[in-house]
Design a protein around this motif. Structure first.
Motif, mmCIF file in Angstrom:
data_model
loop_
_atom_site.group_PDB
_atom_site.id
_atom_site.type_symbol
_atom_site.label_atom_id
_atom_site.label_comp_id
_atom_site.label_asym_id
_atom_site.label_seq_id
_atom_site.Cartn_x
_atom_site.Cartn_y
_atom_site.Cartn_z
ATOM 1 N N LEU A 214 13.131 22.077 1.507
ATOM 2 C CA LEU A 214 11.696 22.392 0.796
ATOM 3 C C LEU A 214 10.874 21.275 0.627
ATOM 4 O O LEU A 214 9.425 21.551 0.606
ATOM 5 N N LEU A 215 11.263 20.192 0.023
ATOM 6 C CA LEU A 215 10.349 19.033 -0.169
ATOM 7 C C LEU A 215 9.887 18.496 1.077
ATOM 8 O O LEU A 215 8.640 18.219 1.149
ATOM 9 N N GLN A 216 10.606 18.441 2.104
ATOM 10 C CA GLN A 216 9.843 18.048 3.351
ATOM 11 C C GLN A 216 8.791 18.952 3.719
ATOM 12 O O GLN A 216 7.563 18.777 4.104
ATOM 13 N N ASN A 217 9.016 20.149 3.603
ATOM 14 C CA ASN A 217 8.029 21.270 3.778
ATOM 15 C C ASN A 217 6.679 21.069 2.909
ATOM 16 O O ASN A 217 5.560 21.385 3.325
ATOM 17 N N ILE A 218 6.930 20.830 1.828
ATOM 18 C CA ILE A 218 5.751 20.626 0.757
ATOM 19 C C ILE A 218 5.035 19.473 0.944
ATOM 20 O O ILE A 218 3.878 19.448 1.120
ATOM 21 N N ALA A 219 5.701 18.482 1.650
ATOM 22 C CA ALA A 219 5.094 17.004 2.032
ATOM 23 C C ALA A 219 4.161 17.485 3.142
ATOM 24 O O ALA A 219 3.166 16.871 3.321
ATOM 25 N N ASP A 220 4.887 18.220 4.341
ATOM 26 C CA ASP A 220 4.154 18.455 5.235
ATOM 27 C C ASP A 220 2.881 19.285 5.116
ATOM 28 O O ASP A 220 1.839 19.285 5.617
ATOM 29 N N LEU A 221 3.026 20.311 4.266
ATOM 30 C CA LEU A 221 2.028 21.104 3.701
ATOM 31 C C LEU A 221 1.091 20.264 3.053
ATOM 32 O O LEU A 221 -0.250 20.710 3.110
ATOM 33 N N ALA A 222 1.192 19.213 2.079
ATOM 34 C CA ALA A 222 0.258 18.462 1.408
ATOM 35 C C ALA A 222 -0.761 17.644 2.682
ATOM 36 O O ALA A 222 -2.020 17.623 2.628
ATOM 37 N N GLU A 223 0.146 17.245 3.665
ATOM 38 C CA GLU A 223 -0.628 16.600 4.649
ATOM 39 C C GLU A 223 -1.529 17.431 5.414
ATOM 40 O O GLU A 223 -2.554 17.092 5.907
ATOM 41 N N ARG A 224 -0.959 18.604 5.944
ATOM 42 C CA ARG A 224 -1.939 19.489 6.630
ATOM 43 C C ARG A 224 -3.231 19.793 5.907
ATOM 44 O O ARG A 224 -4.245 19.935 6.335
ATOM 45 N N CYS A 225 -2.821 20.229 4.423
ATOM 46 C CA CYS A 225 -4.002 20.851 3.835
ATOM 47 C C CYS A 225 -5.248 19.844 3.447
ATOM 48 O O CYS A 225 -6.303 19.976 3.344
ATOM 49 N N TYR A 226 -4.736 18.307 3.394
ATOM 50 C CA TYR A 226 -5.537 17.148 3.275
ATOM 51 C C TYR A 226 -6.072 16.552 4.640
ATOM 52 O O TYR A 226 -7.055 15.592 4.745
ATOM 53 N N ARG A 227 -5.886 17.163 5.776
ATOM 54 C CA ARG A 227 -6.114 16.849 7.027
ATOM 55 C C ARG A 227 -7.740 16.925 7.213
ATOM 56 O O ARG A 227 -8.106 18.185 6.949
ATOM 57 N N LYS A 228 -8.371 15.952 7.403
ATOM 58 C CA LYS A 228 -9.782 15.957 7.460
ATOM 59 C C LYS A 228 -10.286 16.385 8.745
ATOM 60 O O LYS A 228 -9.846 16.323 9.884
ATOM 61 N N VAL A 229 -11.135 17.399 8.608
ATOM 62 C CA VAL A 229 -11.856 18.325 10.044
ATOM 63 C C VAL A 229 -13.447 17.556 10.192
ATOM 64 O O VAL A 229 -14.171 17.477 9.124
ATOM 65 N N PRO A 230 -13.710 17.126 11.240
ATOM 66 C CA PRO A 230 -15.088 16.674 11.340
ATOM 67 C C PRO A 230 -15.935 17.530 10.875
ATOM 68 O O PRO A 230 -15.967 18.829 11.317
ATOM 69 N N ASN A 231 -16.864 17.017 10.175
ATOM 70 C CA ASN A 231 -18.139 17.543 9.549
ATOM 71 C C ASN A 231 -17.793 18.347 8.218
ATOM 72 O O ASN A 231 -18.672 19.019 7.905
ATOM 73 N N TYR A 232 -16.369 18.610 8.106
ATOM 74 C CA TYR A 232 -16.081 19.755 6.991
ATOM 75 C C TYR A 232 -15.214 18.959 5.987
ATOM 76 O O TYR A 232 -15.215 19.515 4.730
ATOM 77 N N GLY A 233 -14.478 17.983 6.213
ATOM 78 C CA GLY A 233 -13.554 17.359 5.498
ATOM 79 C C GLY A 233 -12.306 17.770 5.147
ATOM 80 O O GLY A 233 -11.869 18.865 6.203
ATOM 81 N N ALA A 234 -11.556 17.860 4.143
ATOM 82 C CA ALA A 234 -10.089 18.498 4.006
ATOM 83 C C ALA A 234 -10.564 19.814 3.501
ATOM 84 O O ALA A 234 -11.313 20.068 2.717
ATOM 85 N N LEU A 235 -9.806 20.803 4.161
ATOM 86 C CA LEU A 235 -10.205 22.151 3.775
ATOM 87 C C LEU A 235 -9.353 22.957 2.746
ATOM 88 O O LEU A 235 -9.652 23.998 2.385
ATOM 89 N N ALA A 236 -8.356 22.321 2.251
ATOM 90 C CA ALA A 236 -7.483 23.006 1.239
ATOM 91 C C ALA A 236 -6.747 21.779 0.026
ATOM 92 O O ALA A 236 -5.569 21.824 0.043
#
Length: 855
Positions: free
Chosen positions: A328-350
């Protein structure tokens, strides 16, 4: 008669007299605002009319005034033509201010007054052309007061009908941005209608329109056990109530009971499934409707999750803080990374979900969550994300009574590695994972007869599918974690981190993963008054002459840095690395050193060493963030100070690199293409004053200047071999020529030293040699001079330019050559070009041969 007395008399009169009194209040309030602080800063609660008149009214009088404001605002916005400069518009603004404030303050409502207000909000329209509908009124404030007074009370049939009508008006609103408000307000009204009784939630689903909602709602509907489904509805309903930036103790306590009802294992199973889905979810462009100045506007927006779904997910992530579960902690860490991933021209989306993940990782028991936060601190590049992560790591360190760095050391997972090697048995086969260098592992199998097999045995894929999946995940994490901690160690030079040798042996020297980094680095020890450097070679500590050394257990140590060593000691350690063919995880023995120059001593508070360069802005921002500098892409819309900076809190310093955009050149998006470089300064963060360069610790000065040299060395337009061919601006041609074949920087000088030692060991040794700032290669057709800084090429006898753009699809020949450190891409490019040109008669690429044969 005074205004106060006139109004008091009018309030007991007819409706017309009341309206005139209210008009007088609005008119005199507007005058007070215009003659005082102005409309924008005017606060009706501080007005003379409120303090001397309205504040002392009874409930009915206040309700009458609220209805007057609602009616006036609705009438004004119902006009076909609106003038924002008219007196009527200013009167409307005053009414709006009074309406909002009176909906916020406590008014003891009776059923009749509440019914009057509900009917007004339900029937009157503000901004007739707005899709926000009833939400244009201050319903949030209003229903906060209603809920406090009416929750738990018996309601008349008229009130029930009015409240149900309000819900109908709420549900008519289709704006994407109002989904969250619709949910909260409907819940509040339902609480009033249900008289605050604790009851099972009705069907609760993800109401935002996104791919995750479709998946999760289908998952919920597929649950056949109705009791379990009801428990999940209760959890989802409760998760919607998380409104703050972090959960309260009450929230966590109550959520624990709800999780117990469905069962901890079942809850974790559902969360893992949903989190993994989001981690692999791709963002997409969606159509949304926004309200601005009373009008609705359709627009396209990049979206990962609908905002209302993120609110619910935030609450679910918080609930996971009850568990210290590895998966669960691994998936939460992966979720944090995914949601903070920067999208060009939009930034982090979650970001909302990422911040909830940071909190949950911090609150989980043990050190596993902190280990994930440490990794995320390297993976997340946005300053706001790093700030949130560091806050939670610092809180955890304070709670445990250790420093932040000590806590990070304690939390590093060894993944079951012993000296970088992990073994797992599957029947009579053994799976082996070997960490060969940061970010790279070997994965193979040993058969029963002892022979090595590269492919996965067929029976493992079927019989041990779950264990194999976990092993592959472990391999991936080992590679990721080793890279992260390599970078973390590299950044330790700025922090001047000191270890106790007794702790170091446990957390580094004998650690399954960290030993693979620590045992390839030089360490500087101090024991009492003695200082000495050592390297752990073949299970013993040795000096640069490979003489064994005994290290007292009460010693302290730091990472060795050449800026603190004599030239002779640096030379010995460099020879040590070559002789023993040790490839360090990052440049240490061959690390560039930047000492103060006479010019910098004279300028005192700034260095011009890296000034007057032209950098590609996109490249600069990208690489600067990998070195933890704070910067962003700039365009004509930016104002104020946008200087790239880096904080060095351990020394109460901030370094500044004055790199300003060149406004003449813009890309299609309007972003400036190039930056012009100027000074490097150091500022005391306590006083915000520039400090003398002589007062900056030598290692810190050297490291910051090394970063800036890296930025110039990588991002300068002078490094672009196809600058002229690709239509580079002619006004920069002189700079391009000067940089491409000019004097070597400190980085390039280090490269020169490496090549001087390396060339005699290579097969091109008979046709290649160093000459000043060039590697000269004699081919069969021509002789070539490869610049050791820019990697650009001149051809003899007339110094004709040869453009060769590195082909990243081809194998890097430098990977087969021993180099005593990792990370110098330009060195690889130089070697690749040298090997290619040494056999120029074999080159097939006509874009190259046409230049060579043209004389």
């Amino acid at each position: 008669m005074s205004l106060l007395n006139k109004i008091k008399n009018a309030l007991s009169g007819s409706n017309d007299e009341k309206k005139k009194a209210f008009d007088q209040i609005i008119e005199s309030s507007l005058k007070e605002a215009e003659e005082g602080v102005g409309m924008y800063r005017y606060k009706v609660q501080e007005s003379e009319n409120y303090k001397n008149i309205i504040k002392d009214w009874n409930t009915t009088q206040k309700v009458d005034f609220i209805l007057y404001c609602i009616d006036g605002i609705s009438h004004y916005w119902g006009k076909s033509i609106i003038s924002y400069s008219s007196k009527a518009y200013e009167y409307n603004r005053i009414k709006d201010k009074f309406l909002v404030y009176l909906c916020r303050v406590k008014i003891e409502l009776n059923d009749a007054d509440l019914l009057r207000l509900l009917k007004a909000f339900n029937s009157k329209v503000k901004y007739s052309n707005s899709g926000a509908g009833i939400f244009n009124w201050p319903l949030g404030y209003f229903f906060n007061q209603v809920a406090k007074q009416y929750t738990g009370k018996e309601l008349s049939s008229d009130l029930v009908e009015a409240l149900e009508n309000t819900k109908t008006q709420i549900n008519k609103v289709k704006l994407t941005e109002r989904e969250k408000d619709k949910l909260k307000l409907t819940q509040k009204i339902n609480g009033i209608l249900l008289k605050g009784e604790t009851t099972n939630a009705k069907e609760v689903l993800f109401i935002g329109k996104d791919d995750f909602a479709e998946y999760a709602n289908a998952y919920i509907h597929a649950i056949s056990n109705q009791e379990e489904k009801q428990h999940l509805f209760n959890i989802l309903s409760f998760a919607q109530q998380g409104k703050s930036s972090k959960p309260s103790k009450k929230y966590l306590k109550e959520s624990h009971y709800l999780i117990q009802a469905i069962g901890a294992e079942r809850f974790k199973e559902i969360m893992n499934d949903w989190f993994v889905f989001i981690v692999h979810l791709e963002e997409k462009m969606v159509n949304i409707t926004r309200t601005y100045h009373g009008g609705d506007y359709e627009m396209r927006e990049c979206q990962l999750l609908a905002p209302v779904n993120m609110e619910l997910l935030k609450g679910l992530v918080w609930m996971c803080s009850h568990f210290n579960d590895t998966v669960l902690l691994q998936n939460i860490a992966d979720l944090a990374e995914r949601c903070y991933r920067k999208v060009p021209n939009y930034g982090a989306l979650a970001v909302l979900i990422s911040n909830a993940c940071f909190y949950t990782l911090y609150k989980s028991e043990g050190l596993e969550g902190i280990a994930h936060l440490t990794k995320l601190n390297e993976l997340v590049k946005q300053p706001s994300g790093k700030k949130a992560i560091n806050k939670y790591i610092a809180l955890a360190a304070k709670e445990k009574g250790v420093s932040l760095s000590e806590l990070e050391d304690q939390a590093i997972d060894d993944f079951g590695l012993i000296k970088g090697r992990k073994e797992q048995t599957f029947d009579d086969y053994r799976a082996i994972i070997e960490l060969t260098k940061p970010g790279r592992t070997n994965f193979y199998w040993i058969k029963p007869d002892g022979k090595i097999q590269k492919s996965i045995p067929a029976f493992v894929k079927t019989k041990y599918a779950a264990e194999l999946k976990q092993l592959k995940a472990s391999k991936k994490e080992i590679e990721k974690t080793s890279t992260i901690h390599k970078n973390r160690l590299d950044f330790m030079y700025r922090k001047n981190r000191v270890w106790q040798f007794s702790d170091f042996k446990k957390q580094y020297l004998h650690h399954g993963l960290m030993s693979m980094l620590a045992n390839k680095l030089i360490w500087r020890f101090q024991h009492k008054e003695n200082h000495f450097s050592a390297f752990f070679l073949n299970e013993e500590w040795v000096d640069s002459q490979q003489n064994p050394i005994t290290i007292p257990n009460d010693s302290e140590l730091v990472l060795w840095h050449p800026a603190e060593s004599s030239i002779e000691e640096v030379r010995q350690w460099r020879k040590f690395m070559i002789d023993n063919e040790i490839q360090q995880p990052f440049k240490q023995a061959y690390r560039e050193v930047y000492l103060l120059t006479d010019a910098e001593i004279n300028t005192r508070i700034y260095s011009n060493r890296m000034a007057a360069h032209i950098l590609k802005q996109y490249q600069f921002v990208s690489i600067a963030k990998t070195r933890n500098w704070k910067t962003q892409l700039q365009g004509p819309w930016d104002g104020g100070d946008m200087t790239p900076t880096i904080e060095i809190p351990e020394h109460q310093l901030r370094a500044e690199f004055w790199a300003d955009p060149i406004s003449e050149d813009q890309g299609e998006s309007g972003v400036y293409l190039y930056l012009g470089t100027d000074q490097v300064r150091f500022v005391n963060t306590q006083t915000n004053d520039a400090i003398e360069l002589m007062d900056v610790p030598p290692v810190v000065f050297s490291e910051i200047m090394r970063d800036v040299d890296l930025f110039v060395g990588v991002c300068s337009i002078g490094n672009d071999p196809s600058w002229n061919d690709n239509g580079g601006a002619p006004r920069y041609n002189d700079y391009w020529q000067r940089y491409s074949f000019g004097d070597l920087t400190v980085l390039a000088e280090t490269r020169k030293e490496i090549l001087s030692n390396l060339i005699p060991r290579l097969k091109i040794r008979n046709v290649a040699h160093i000459d000043g700032k060039f590697l000269v290669v004699k081919g069969k057709l021509r002789t070539y001079k490869i610049h050791l800084g820019s990697t650009n090429i001149l051809m003899e006898p007339n110094d004709q330019y040869l453009c060769i753009v590195p082909d990243r699809s081809k194998k890097d020949v430098a990977k087969k050559i021993f180099i005593p450190f990792e990370g110098d891409n330009a060195l690889s490019v130089i070697l690749s070009k040298a090997f290619l040109l040494a056999e120029d008669e074999k080159i097939q690429d006509t874009t190259i041969t046409s230049q060579i044969l043209k004389k």
